[in-house]
Design a protein around this motif. Structure first.
Motif, mmCIF file in Angstrom:
data_model
loop_
_atom_site.group_PDB
_atom_site.id
_atom_site.type_symbol
_atom_site.label_atom_id
_atom_site.label_comp_id
_atom_site.label_asym_id
_atom_site.label_seq_id
_atom_site.Cartn_x
_atom_site.Cartn_y
_atom_site.Cartn_z
ATOM 1 N N ASN A 55 0.725 -1.288 -0.004
ATOM 2 C CA ASN A 55 -0.147 -0.001 -0.096
ATOM 3 C C ASN A 55 1.024 1.235 0.124
ATOM 4 N N ARG A 75 2.409 2.727 2.205
ATOM 5 C CA ARG A 75 3.851 2.883 3.094
ATOM 6 C C ARG A 75 4.370 1.553 3.301
ATOM 7 N N ASP A 76 3.655 0.367 3.182
ATOM 8 C CA ASP A 76 4.290 -0.914 3.421
ATOM 9 C C ASP A 76 5.092 -1.498 1.947
ATOM 10 N N GLU A 85 8.253 -8.053 5.093
ATOM 11 C CA GLU A 85 7.407 -6.972 4.913
ATOM 12 C C GLU A 85 7.747 -5.852 5.844
ATOM 13 N N SER A 88 6.778 -1.533 7.155
ATOM 14 C CA SER A 88 6.369 -0.173 6.995
ATOM 15 C C SER A 88 7.383 0.934 6.820
ATOM 16 N N SER A 133 9.477 4.423 6.165
ATOM 17 C CA SER A 133 9.354 5.818 6.271
ATOM 18 C C SER A 133 9.645 6.472 4.965
ATOM 19 N N PHE A 143 12.415 1.663 9.205
ATOM 20 C CA PHE A 143 11.019 1.048 9.255
ATOM 21 C C PHE A 143 10.373 1.410 10.515
ATOM 22 N N ASN A 144 8.998 1.269 10.688
ATOM 23 C CA ASN A 144 8.164 1.356 11.768
ATOM 24 C C ASN A 144 7.784 0.105 12.281
ATOM 25 N N GLU A 145 7.660 -0.831 11.357
ATOM 26 C CA GLU A 145 7.095 -2.220 11.536
ATOM 27 C C GLU A 145 8.240 -3.227 10.670
ATOM 28 N N GLU A 203 11.256 0.150 16.512
ATOM 29 C CA GLU A 203 10.388 -0.466 15.502
ATOM 30 C C GLU A 203 9.542 -1.696 16.261
#
Length: 648
Positions: free
Chosen positions: A57, A59-60, A84, A86, A88, A99-101, A159
Motif C-alpha cells: 500500500n 507505506r508498506d 514486509e 512499514s 518511512s 522501518f516502523n514495523e 520498531e
C-alpha cells in the motif's frame, strides 16, 4: 494573502508532495535496491538477488526471495523468503531505509567450510581504503563512533519486529552446528524470543527476554537455558576450539549520548559459566558466579573504565580501572586491586580446573593485591609495571592436593616431556647421580645463576624488572619472544605442575611460588640444590650429575669454567645442544659471543677475575655419550647462526 488563502496553499503543496511521493515511491525503491546491489558487489564481490520488491500500500514495502551468493563459491550464504515493512517515506527520499514495523519469514544463513575454502570469509575482508579516508577514520572521535552505532541500534529498537523461522548453520566436513530462532517478537520496548542451539555436544533450548527504553537510554536483557545440559554453544569453536556455555546471563546498561563525555553504566552477571580452551586449561573450567559492574566513559580521544568498575568471581571482588588514551600520545593504563579480609575468599574462588594443586587448600589472614600498568605505545621502554601481593597475619590451615614443603626432604621426581611422562627418579642421597650443592663447583652455580636468575638469593620469587623487560621485548617484537621466569618459578613448574603452556598453569605457578617464598616453606639453598638436580639438560638428561657425565664423562666437581658456561647456555633449549657442535664434537665458533657475555657478567658480579675472563675460550669438546648423537655434517646449521641468549 489572508489566512484562509495561506491554509489552502499549504494544503495544496502538501497534496502535491504526497502525490509526487506516491508516484515516485517504486522508482525510488528500485533505485535504492540497485545501489545496495552495486555496493555489495563493489565492497565484497558478492551477488545480491532480490526476485521481487514493491509496495503493498502507500507505506508498506515487501521483498521476496532475497539471496546472497558469495564470490568464487556456489554455496549460497543467505536466503530470505519474505520481508514486509512499514517504511518511512521521508527517509526513503534521502536514500535511507528505516522501518516502523518489520516482519520477516524464513531467514537462512549457511556458513560452509570446505578444506581451505569457505563461503563467508569474504565478508570480513576489508577493501583497500584511500589514504584520506583512513585519515578520516583515525581522527574520528570515539564518542562519535559510539553515538553512530547507538543511533543505529535505537533505530532498530524503535520498531515493531517479528521474525519467524530464522536459522544460522555452520558446516565443516560432516559436522554441523546451528542456531535456530523459531520466533522473535519486539513491541513497545519489550523483547522476547526462543532460541535453539545445536553443537556437536548436544542441543539446548533458551529463552531471551528484555526491555528497552530508547528515550532514557536504558536496556536490560536476560538469557536462560531451560532445556539441555551445558553443551558447548555453536560457532565459538571457530576461535581455535574455544568452548563456552552457561546457565543464565543478565545484562543491563544505561547511557546518554547527549554528553560530551558519554557515560556508560552497566551490570553483567553469569551463573555457572563453563569454558574450555587449550590456552586456558586442559579441561572444562566452571565458575559458579561471575559479575561485572561497569562504570565507563567514552570521549573524543579516550575509552575509560572508571572507579566503580568491579569484577567479581565467586567471592573475590576485583577493582579495575582502565584507559586507552589517544591524545596527546597513545597509551594504555590499567590498575587492578583487591583486598580480602579472609584469605580463603581468594583460594576458595579459584576454579579447581585451573588450580588443581589448591583443591582442598585452606588459609586465613588478609591479602591485598595491586597491579599498576602504564604503557606509552610508541615508547614501550617507558613502561611502568608494578605487581605485588601483600599479606597480614596470613597462615596456611590445610594444604590441598600438593604438599609444597615436600621438596625439603628426598622425594620422587617425575620427569615430563609435555604431557608425556619420561621417567621418575629419587631426588636425594639415595640416587648416585644426586649432587649436593657443596659438590657443585662455584663456576657452574654462578654461571647458571648469571644466565637464569642473578638475584635468586635476594628476591622473593619474582623480579618485576625482568617481567617489565620481557613485556617490552614482546611488545616490540609483536609476539612472544621472552619470558620472565625466575629459578623459583622454574622449580615450581618442574616439581609441582604439568608442562601445559596454559594461562592456568602460569597463574598456579605464580601462586605456589608466592606461598613458598613469602612464607618460608622451603629455604633458598634447598630450592637451588633441588633445581640443579632436576633441571633438564639434554635428551633424557636431568640434573647436573647426569649432564656432566653425558657431555664430558666427568663428575660435576671436575667441570671447567667453559664447560659450566656451556651447560648454563642450554637450559632454555636442552634438546638442541647438538646444533652447537660440529661433527667432531667441538663447540662451534658462534658461541663465542655468549661466552664473552656471561664471563663479563661474572666479572661484574665478582664471581671470576678479569684474568679468568680474558683467558676464557669456548674450547668445549664432547667426550661423553653426547658425542654419539651429534648430527651428521650435512644436517648441522651453518656457523653464521647467531646465538641470542635470554637473560632475566
Amino acid at each position: 494573502m489572508n489566512r484562509r488563502q495561506w491554509t489552502f496553499l499549504g494544503i495544496t503543496v502538501a497534496l502535491l508532495l504526497l502525490s509526487s511521493a506516491f508516484l515516485l515511491r517504486q522508482p525510488l525503491l528500485d533505485l535504492i535496491i540497485a545501489k545496495i546491489k552495486d555496493k555489495v558487489k563493489d565492497r565484497y564481490g558478492a551477488t545480491l538477488i532480490i526476485r521481487d520488491a514493491g509496495f503493498v500500500n502507500f507505506r508498506d514495502v515487501y521483498l521476496k526471495d532475497v539471496i546472497v551468493i558469495p564470490p568464487d563459491s556456489s554455496d549460497t550464504l543467505f536466503t530470505l523468503k519474505n520481508l514486509e515493512a512499514s517504511i518511512s517515506l521521508r527517509k526513503l527520499i534521502r536514500f535511507r531505509i528505516a522501518f516502523n514495523e518489520l516482519i520477516v519469514d524464513s531467514v537462512s544463513v549457511n556458513l560452509i567450510k570446505k578444506d581451505s575454502t569457505d563461503n563467508y570469509s569474504f565478508f570480513f575482508r576489508k577493501k583497500q581504503i584511500e589514504n584520506d579516508t583512513i585519515e578520516t577514520i583515525d581522527t574520528q572521535g570515539f564518542n562519535d563512533r559510539f553515538e553512530s552505532v547507538y543511533e543505529k541500534v535505537n533505530d532498530i529498537f524503535s520498531e515493531r519486529i517479528t521474525i519467524r523461522q530464522m536459522m544460522i548453520t555452520y558446516r565443516k566436513n560432516l559436522n554441523e552446528e546451528m542456531v535456530k530462532i523459531p520466533e522473535l517478537f519486539f513491541d513497545k520496548g519489550v523483547f522476547q524470543s526462543s532460541v535453539i542451539t545445536s553443537s556437536q555436544e548436544g542441543v539446548n533450548l533458551w529463552t531471551v527476554k528484555g526491555t528497552t527504553d530508547v528515550t532514557n537510554g536504558k536496556y536490560e536483557f536476560t538469557i536462560n537455558r531451560i532445556k539441555g545440559a551445558a553443551y558447548a554453544l555453536p560457532f565459538f569453536d571457530l576461535y581455535d576450539g574455544f568452548k563456552v556455555c552457561f546457565d543464565n546471563a543478565h545484562f543491563q546498561f544505561s547511557t546518554d549520548v547527549n554528553e560530551n563525555h558519554i557515560p556508560f553504566k552497566g551490570h553483567f552477571d553469569v551463573t555457572n559459566l563453563l569454558m574450555n580452551h587449550w590456552r586456558i586449561a586442559p579441561e572444562d573450567v566452571m565458575i559458579p558466579k561471575t559479575e561485572f559492574a561497569i562504570n565507563a566513559e567514552i570521549s573524543d580521544d579516550s575509552l575509560k573504565l572508571l572507579p566503580g568498575t568491579l569484577f567479581t568471581m565467586n567471592q573475590l571482588p576485583v577493582n579495575i580501572t582502565f584507559a586507552y588514551i589517544r591524545n596527546p600520545e597513545k597509551r594504555v593504563k590499567l590498575n587492578v586491586d583487591f583486598k580480602v579480609q579472609n584469605a580463603q575468599d581468594l583460594f576458595g574462588s579459584l576454579p579447581e580446573a585451573m588450580f588443581h594443586s589448591f583443591k582442598g587448600f585452606k588459609a586465613n589472614g588478609s591479602l591485598v593485591y595491586q597491579l599498576q600498568f602504564d604503557l606509552p605505545i610508541k615508547n614501550p621502554e617507558a613502561l611502568v609495571f608494578n605487581s605485588e601481593l601483600k599479606k597480614n597475619n596470613f597462615h596456611i590451615d590445610q594444604y590441598g592436593t600438593e604438599y609444597f614443603p615436600r621438596i625439603n626432604i628426598p622425594f620422587s621426581y617425575l620427569a615430563m616431556d609435555g604431557d608425556r611422562p619420561i621417567r621418575s627418579f629419587l631426588v636425594g642421597p639415595g640416587n648416585p647421580m644426586y649432587t649436593p650443592t657443596e659438590e657443585i663447583p662455584d663456576y657452574l652455580k654462578n654461571a647458571i645463576l648469571t644466565a637464569e636468575d642473578p638475584g635468586f638469593f635476594n628476591h622473593g620469587g619474582f623480579v618485576e624488572q625482568s617481567f617489565q623487560e620481557s613485556i617490552i621485548a614482546n611488545i616490540k617484537a609483536k609476539r612472544f619472544v621472552r619470558g620472565g621466569s625466575t629459578i623459583s618459578m622454574q622449580l615450581v613448574k618442574n616439581c609441582f605442575l604439568s608442562r601445559n603452556k596454559t594461562i592456568s598453569r602460569k597463574l598456579e605457578e605464580m601462586m605456589i611460588v608466592w606461598l613458598i617464598e613469602r612464607n618460608g616453606l622451603v629455604n633458598k639453598e634447598r630450592m637451588f640444590e633441588v633445581y640443579l638436580n632436576v633441571i633438564e639438560l639434554g635428551p633424557d638428561v636431568y640434573g647436573i650429575g647426569e649432564a656432566s657425565r653425558f657431555y664430558f664423562g666427568k663428575l660435576p666437581r671436575e667441570l671447567s669454567l667453559a664447560e659450566s658456561i656451556f651447560l648454563a647456555s642450554i637450559i632454555p633449549h636442552p634438546k638442541q645442544f647438538r646444533y652447537s657442535f660440529d661433527a667432531a664434537g667441538n663447540l662451534k665458533p658462534f658461541m663465542t659471543n655468549y661466552f664473552n657475555l656471561v664471563a663479563g657478567r661474572l666479572v661484574k658480579r665478582e664471581k671470576i677475575s678479569q684474568a679468568e675472563a680474558d683467558s676464557l675460550r669456548p674450547n668445549v669438546k664432547l667426550t661423553g655419550m653426547a658425542l654419539d648423537i651429534v648430527l651428521p655434517p650435512d644436517t648441522i646449521p651453518v656457523d653464521t647462526t647467531e646465538f641470542v641468549p635470554a637473560f632475566n
